[in-house]
Design a protein around this motif. Sequence first.
Motif, short mmCIF file in Angstrom:
data_model
loop_
_atom_site.label_atom_id
_atom_site.label_comp_id
_atom_site.label_asym_id
_atom_site.label_seq_id
_atom_site.Cartn_x
_atom_site.Cartn_y
_atom_site.Cartn_z
N ALA A 56 -30.13 29.68 10.40
CA ALA A 56 -31.29 30.08 9.59
C ALA A 56 -31.38 31.59 9.47
O ALA A 56 -31.67 32.13 8.40
N LYS A 57 -31.11 32.29 10.57
CA LYS A 57 -31.15 33.75 10.55
C LYS A 57 -30.05 34.31 9.65
O LYS A 57 -30.24 35.33 8.97
N LEU A 58 -28.89 33.66 9.65
CA LEU A 58 -27.81 34.11 8.78
C LEU A 58 -28.21 34.01 7.31
O LEU A 58 -27.87 34.88 6.51
N GLU A 59 -28.93 32.96 6.96
CA GLU A 59 -29.40 32.81 5.58
C GLU A 59 -30.39 33.92 5.25
O GLU A 59 -30.34 34.52 4.16
N ASP A 60 -31.28 34.24 6.19
CA ASP A 60 -32.23 35.34 5.98
C ASP A 60 -31.48 36.66 5.84
O ASP A 60 -31.81 37.49 4.99
N LEU A 61 -30.48 36.86 6.68
CA LEU A 61 -29.69 38.08 6.62
C LEU A 61 -28.99 38.22 5.28
O LEU A 61 -28.99 39.29 4.66
N LYS A 62 -28.40 37.12 4.81
CA LYS A 62 -27.69 37.15 3.53
C LYS A 62 -28.62 37.57 2.40
O LYS A 62 -28.27 38.42 1.58
N TRP A 63 -29.83 36.98 2.39
CA TRP A 63 -30.73 37.29 1.29
C TRP A 63 -31.45 38.62 1.47
O TRP A 63 -31.83 39.26 0.49
N SER A 64 -31.61 39.06 2.69
CA SER A 64 -32.16 40.41 2.89
C SER A 64 -31.16 41.44 2.38
O SER A 64 -31.53 42.44 1.77
N ALA A 65 -29.86 41.18 2.57
CA ALA A 65 -28.83 42.09 2.05
C ALA A 65 -28.82 42.10 0.53
O ALA A 65 -28.71 43.16 -0.10
N ALA A 66 -28.93 40.92 -0.09
CA ALA A 66 -28.96 40.85 -1.55
C ALA A 66 -30.19 41.58 -2.09
O ALA A 66 -30.11 42.28 -3.10
#
Length: 512
Positions: free
Chosen positions: A283-293
């Motif tokens: 779940a954190k990886l998904e948040d990280l991915k979209w925070s980067a985008a």
Amino acid sequence: MFQSSSTYESALVLLACFLLYRFLQRKSLPPLPPGPKGWPIFGNAFDMPKSRIWRKFAEWGDEWGSIMSVNVLGTPFIILSDPLIAEELLGKTGSLYADRPTLEMANLTGWDRALSGARYNERFREYRKLIGRVVGTRGNMVKFYPVEDYQANMFLKRVFNNPEDPAAATRKTAGAMVLHLTYGYKIKEEGTDPFVQLADEAMEQFSDITRPGVYMVDMFPFLKHVPAWFPLAYFKRRAAECIKTCNDVADIPFEYVKNQLDRGEENNSYAADLLKDKSLGEAKLEDLKWSAASFYAAGSDTTVSVVYAYIMAVCIYPEIQTKAQAELDKVVGNDRLPSFQDRNSLPYIEALVKELYRWQPIVPLAVPHRAMKDSMFRGYYIPKDSLIFANVWKFLHDPKEYKDPWIFNPERFLGPNPEPEPTVRGLFGYGRRVCPGLHLADVSVWINIAKAVAGLNISRALDENGKPIIPTPETTDGIVVRPIPFKCVVEPRSERVVELLDEALREGEHVN
């Protein structure tokens, strides 16, 4: 037949009772802020302009006051035309107005996952926490100075290689800089880079699908259930065009970083710094991915808009370039290009950047906030789900605060009585929705403007009769704006600048 008729009549009675209840309830409530009278059911929907909505809102503000309202299909729009009211309402009320409206087009295209449109919830707070860990303070940005400096030098190189189209060099540099910072990715200089092309396409789509009142599904959410072939369902066909781009702009560069780290290659980017934390779950990886985008979107748009506005400004006001170059020559000299270490010694260029922010604000109407519950403000009732608009464009062009606001004049920010800085007039948002990447935007814009002053001579193009073409100081439409295309002449300032640039690029080619 009798049963169907009875059911229909019962439904009408219930609807009539509900409308009567709402009418009587409304009569007992304090008043909404004043505003123009609308039509039954539709409210002021027919009064809403299709483009540059901030100008109409400014006219309404002059007529109805600093806090006013209109009703659009049952949704109150609270329009703020006074920066102090905006700060009091949006900046000092905690989470009460920290939410965003639900934009059905954003949901249909996947852009509801980006930070700017995220609802005020745990995911939103996680995004800000992740971004804050890496670029949340001015001090955090220092480790990215070498990347910023290298990409700003590359901006000059790209302009020199294609002086007929400085806008293309500006867009390419903004993309290159934020891709480098966010993902540790260096773009291809020859031809079209696939990451930059993808990001440009995504940002254009995002700006389009988030424009208020453009797509019917945002006004009539039930339309999201109609099939794509339905005559009024153009929005569904548009959403189908956009969703793949939205997914790709988050997925593809993120996979690039993960693959680099898996191979043991060096990468000191925003995403890599966070991915090195092995405790992150799925779940954190998904948040990280979209925070980067989201990080990419905010940084690239700001840099493109402001740097291109600089080129427009010095075409209209050539004396600005003369003054900025004189200051830079005095402080930096002719044996090197400017760096971040020179910033505190270049007050005119600092003022020039502030005036660029004020003259053509990047997000002229800000991104609307949503009231999370019924509330009162200065004697006015603000219902739950009202949309709150801060007219930043009006704040920054108010003749009561800015002398001759339509004139580009950096000196308004110098001397013993400077005019208010744009950053305190909502330029980067309010309260808990302040842009978490504002320090990234600040350093990216400043170094690019400083390099442009040092390296470029910008002048007016000539028409077929040999007369100078003066650009019209106008912007595109949408949530995020930039100057409209214009003609100009751009040349290296001197042969010495070209030599210094080549030296600087050789020294910085190993920056990662």
